[in-house]
Motif scaffolding. Structure first.
Motif, short mmCIF file in Angstrom:
data_model
loop_
_atom_site.label_atom_id
_atom_site.label_comp_id
_atom_site.label_asym_id
_atom_site.label_seq_id
_atom_site.Cartn_x
_atom_site.Cartn_y
_atom_site.Cartn_z
N LEU A 74 -22.74 3.12 24.49
CA LEU A 74 -21.98 1.87 24.42
C LEU A 74 -21.34 1.65 23.06
O LEU A 74 -20.13 1.43 22.98
CB LEU A 74 -22.90 0.70 24.80
CG LEU A 74 -22.23 -0.67 24.92
CD1 LEU A 74 -21.18 -0.64 26.02
CD2 LEU A 74 -23.25 -1.76 25.21
N PRO A 75 -22.08 1.73 21.92
CA PRO A 75 -21.39 1.58 20.62
C PRO A 75 -20.65 2.84 20.21
O PRO A 75 -19.78 2.79 19.34
CB PRO A 75 -22.54 1.26 19.65
CG PRO A 75 -23.72 1.93 20.24
CD PRO A 75 -23.55 1.83 21.73
N LEU A 381 -17.24 7.46 9.25
CA LEU A 381 -18.18 8.56 9.48
C LEU A 381 -19.55 8.27 8.88
O LEU A 381 -20.58 8.71 9.42
CB LEU A 381 -17.62 9.86 8.89
CG LEU A 381 -16.35 10.41 9.57
CD1 LEU A 381 -15.86 11.65 8.84
CD2 LEU A 381 -16.63 10.74 11.03
N VAL A 382 -19.59 7.51 7.79
CA VAL A 382 -20.88 7.17 7.17
C VAL A 382 -21.57 6.04 7.93
O VAL A 382 -22.78 6.07 8.16
CB VAL A 382 -20.67 6.79 5.69
CG1 VAL A 382 -21.95 6.22 5.09
CG2 VAL A 382 -20.21 8.00 4.89
N VAL A 383 -20.77 5.05 8.35
CA VAL A 383 -21.36 3.88 9.01
C VAL A 383 -21.77 4.20 10.45
O VAL A 383 -22.75 3.64 10.96
CB VAL A 383 -20.36 2.70 8.97
CG1 VAL A 383 -20.85 1.54 9.82
CG2 VAL A 383 -20.15 2.25 7.54
N SER A 384 -21.04 5.11 11.11
CA SER A 384 -21.32 5.39 12.53
C SER A 384 -22.76 5.83 12.76
O SER A 384 -23.44 5.28 13.65
CB SER A 384 -20.34 6.46 13.04
OG SER A 384 -19.02 6.00 12.95
N PRO A 385 -23.30 6.82 12.01
CA PRO A 385 -24.70 7.18 12.25
C PRO A 385 -25.66 6.03 11.98
O PRO A 385 -26.67 5.88 12.67
CB PRO A 385 -24.95 8.35 11.28
CG PRO A 385 -23.64 8.74 10.74
CD PRO A 385 -22.68 7.65 11.00
N ILE A 386 -25.32 5.21 10.98
CA ILE A 386 -26.19 4.06 10.68
C ILE A 386 -26.22 3.10 11.87
O ILE A 386 -27.28 2.62 12.27
CB ILE A 386 -25.71 3.35 9.41
CG1 ILE A 386 -25.79 4.30 8.20
CG2 ILE A 386 -26.51 2.09 9.15
CD1 ILE A 386 -25.24 3.72 6.92
N ILE A 387 -25.02 2.84 12.43
CA ILE A 387 -24.96 1.94 13.60
C ILE A 387 -25.74 2.53 14.77
O ILE A 387 -26.50 1.83 15.46
CB ILE A 387 -23.49 1.68 13.99
CG1 ILE A 387 -22.78 0.90 12.87
CG2 ILE A 387 -23.40 0.93 15.31
CD1 ILE A 387 -21.31 0.69 13.13
#
Length: 661
Positions: A74-75, A381-387
């Protein structure tokens, strides 16, 4: 489970199947069938495949994995869309930056080419003046002019493919820069006022400039295809301005010829008019592409003191009236036209600076956009794995909470089932459900109900010689036996008070005419069960009970709010109690109404007792219920001593266990 087995076995022997104490059907009254009530345990998922259930139920490991995957997808979808969009934007920025760099290179080539064309134009004018004035060097030195042109040629980074005429009039294709310089030197050496003609000079320089301007035009077309329209607009104006100066330079050559020779003949006059008109048109076209040049042009015409003389001389050449040849007039005309063309070259230099500034601004803007695009892409690219990690942790927490909640719900359902089972043992299921839903149960009238009473003969004497614990154990064992037996019949256990045992049939769900047969069969079964029962603390003594039953109307309802009880009221209850109290040990005392009801049904044997004085009723004709045709279906467990092994109540066993620990 034992009660259910007993119920099934009794059903095979003619008893009402599925009937239980304290149970009723939720269907229509009077159908004669007793149906197990619905509790919270019955509310469950609809039947479906095991794999499908595990895949969709988050309480299973497979279901949790599928749910986790769905929550991660979903995200991930908007994040992926954002990454794709940012990547495409960055690609467009890089393409734009590459186009700007290509334009910069093309502008550099066009600028260098324009400088060469300018130097060749000046060289052409000086050579033409030298020839027209028969070798006059009053204005400038040709050697110095040639040196400046050669310097411009050396500064060129690239060389276009041009078609250049040879000295003898032959055509040479695609000369490189070194070969062109050799040809140019050969042409310069041949220049002689006596041997060279103005036509030959014009042909050579005009052909070279035309080839270079054609190459410049092609460069501008490539720039226009790049999509950077503003730069193309400046370059087109630059090209038109060069061509305007080129045509004005050619026209100036014919003007020198006019003043040096006195007139223009035939094609020379036509060529002057054509190149003069083309020069003016191309100049105006440059103003249309870059409007600010028009303002600069007006300013330079106002500041140029000989601009009126230039216009006057142009009009004089256009009229082409014959006059005396004059070298001085030719020199003056040449000087004024050269000054005018020099002013136009100032516009050319201004335009070149504007192009350079615009290209540098575009490159700077492209660099900034590229930096922003890369920064945004890196941030995504950095925030995506965190989310994704945060979503995964949140889903794991929710799943853990859901699993705990499901476990608590399962435990709650189990406890609710226990409480419902206990409640349904205390109250009829239909009444209990109604009491839970509406908080009140109105009293109901039943026209035909059979009520049964029994008590233990000599209970007072037994209690007097027994301890309280022995009395409790004794009553628990006998009532356990009775409760097990009445499970086979469509009856409801109303209450037990001391040694008194009260049962009714025909309520709270009516069963037609079966109430009397159900109670009669049950009474015979309970009487038969007493023959195998022994007192736990006095095994040598046999249990004796006295039974009585009566049929008639009653009113039933819930009494009280604290520990509410389902009670029966009416003369039928009193009469049934009198039948029991006036009866005899190990016999079933029935009223005349019960005798008549049994005769209608058939299958039961009775014995006339006679008139009995009943308190509050007077003399009543009563009977003994002796047996049933075919006998009573009994469970084999009742005839085995092991059935009565565990007769102590649970709380007594716990007290005993705690005492010995």
């Amino acid at each position: 489970m034992d009660q259910l087995k007993m119920s099934v076995r009794c059903g095979k022997n003619g008893a009402v199947p599925g009937a239980r104490s304290g149970t009723s059907s939720s269907g229509a009254a009077g159908d004669g069938h007793s149906v197990r009530s619905v509790s919270s345990e019955d509310v469950s998922y609809a039947p479906r495949g095991q794999c499908c259930a595990e895949a969709t139920n988050p309480t299973y490991k497979r279901g949790r994995r599928l749910q986790l995957m769905q929550m991660l997808v979903l995200p991930f979808i908007p994040i992926l869309a954002l990454i794709v969009q940012t990547s495409m934007t960055l690609r467009d920025i890089l393409v734009y930056r590459q186009e700007a760099m290509d334009v910069e290179a093309q502008v550099t080539i066009a600028t260098d080419l324009g400088k060469v064309v300018t130097r060749l134009q000046l060289e052409r004018s000086e050579v033409a003046f030298f020839i027209f004035t028969n070798g006059s060097t009053l204005r400038s030195n040709l050697t110095d002019i040639f040196v400046v042109t050669d310097q411009a040629l050396c500064n060129m980074t690239t060389w276009p493919k041009v078609i250049i005429p040879g000295v003898d009039g032959e055509t040479v294709y695609s000369l490189d820069k070194a070969s062109f310089q050799v040809r140019l030197e050969e042409f310069r050496e041949k220049i002689n006022p006596e041997e060279s003609s103005i036509t030959e000079v014009l042909h050579w320089y005009t052909s070279v400039n035309a080839a270079m301007l054609d190459h410049l035009t092609n460069q501008i077309k490539e720039t226009d295809n790049s999509g950077v329209w503003s730069v193309s607009r400046y370059l087109i104006a630059f090209k038109n301005l060069l061509r305007s100066i080129e045509n004005m330079g050619i026209a100036m050559v014919y003007g020198i010829n006019f003043f040096a020779r006195g007139s223009l003949k035939g094609n020379n006059y036509i060529s002057y008019v054509r190149h003069e008109a083309l020069g003016n048109d191309l100049l105006n076209s440059s103003f249309n592409y870059v409007p600010k040049l028009k303002k600069s042009y007006r300013q330079l015409t106002r500041d140029m003191k000989d601009y009126g003389y230039v216009k006057m001389r142009k009009d004089e050449i256009l009229q082409n009236h014959s006059q005396e040849p004059s070298v001085n007039e030719a020199i003056r005309y040449f000087d004024n036209m050269a000054s005018y063309v020099d002013e136009l070259r100032k516009l050319q230099r201004e335009l070149r600076v504007s192009i350079r500034d615009y290209v540098n601004s575009s490159l700077l803007d492209a660099s900034h956009k590229e930096a922003y695009g890369i920064a945004i892409l890196v941030l995504v690219l950095v925030v995506s794995p965190i989310i994704i990690i945060l979503v995964r942790n949140a889903v794991a927490t929710i799943q853990m909470y859901s699993a705990n909640l499901a476990q608590k719900a399962k435990e709650l359902k189990k406890e609710k089932r226990k409480s419902d089972t206990l409640l349904f043992q205390m109250l009829p299921p239909s009444v209990a459900q109604q009491l839970k839903h509406t908080q009140q149960v109105p009293a109901e009238f039943y026209a035909a109900v059979t009520v049964y009473f029994s008590d233990i003969v000599g209970f007072t004497e037994i209690a007097a010689v027994s301890t309280p614990l022995e009395v409790v154990t004794f009553l628990n064992s006998i009532y356990k036996l009775f409760d097990a037996r009445i499970e086979c019949y469509d009856v409801y256990k109303v209450e037990t008070i001391g040694d008194s045992y009260m049962v009714a049939s025909g309520l709270p769900v009516t069963n037609g005419d079966k109430h009397v047969t159900e109670i009669a069969t049950m009474a015979l079964d309970l009487l038969a069960a007493c023959t195998v029962f022994r007192l736990p603390h006095r095994p040598d003594e046999q249990l004796e009970i006295r039974s009585g039953m009566h049929t008639g109307p009653v009113v039933a309802g819930i009494v009280g709010s604290k520990m509410p009880r389902y009670c029966l009221f009416g003369d039928t209850v009193n009469t049934a109690s009198r039948m029991e109290s006036t009866g005899e040990a190990l016999r079933i005392h029935i009223s005349l109404e019960v005798k008549r009801a049994l005769d209608v049904v058939g299958g039961f044997r009775t014995e006339h007792r006679g008139l009995v004085d009943v308190k509050g009723k007077g003399l009543m004709e009563t009977y003994w219920l002796t047996c049933k045709d075919g006998g009573i279906a009994r469970a084999a467990e009742l005839d085995t001593p092991s059935f009565f092994d565990d007769v102590q109540p649970v709380f007594i066993r716990r007290l005993r266990d705690d005492y010995y620990m």
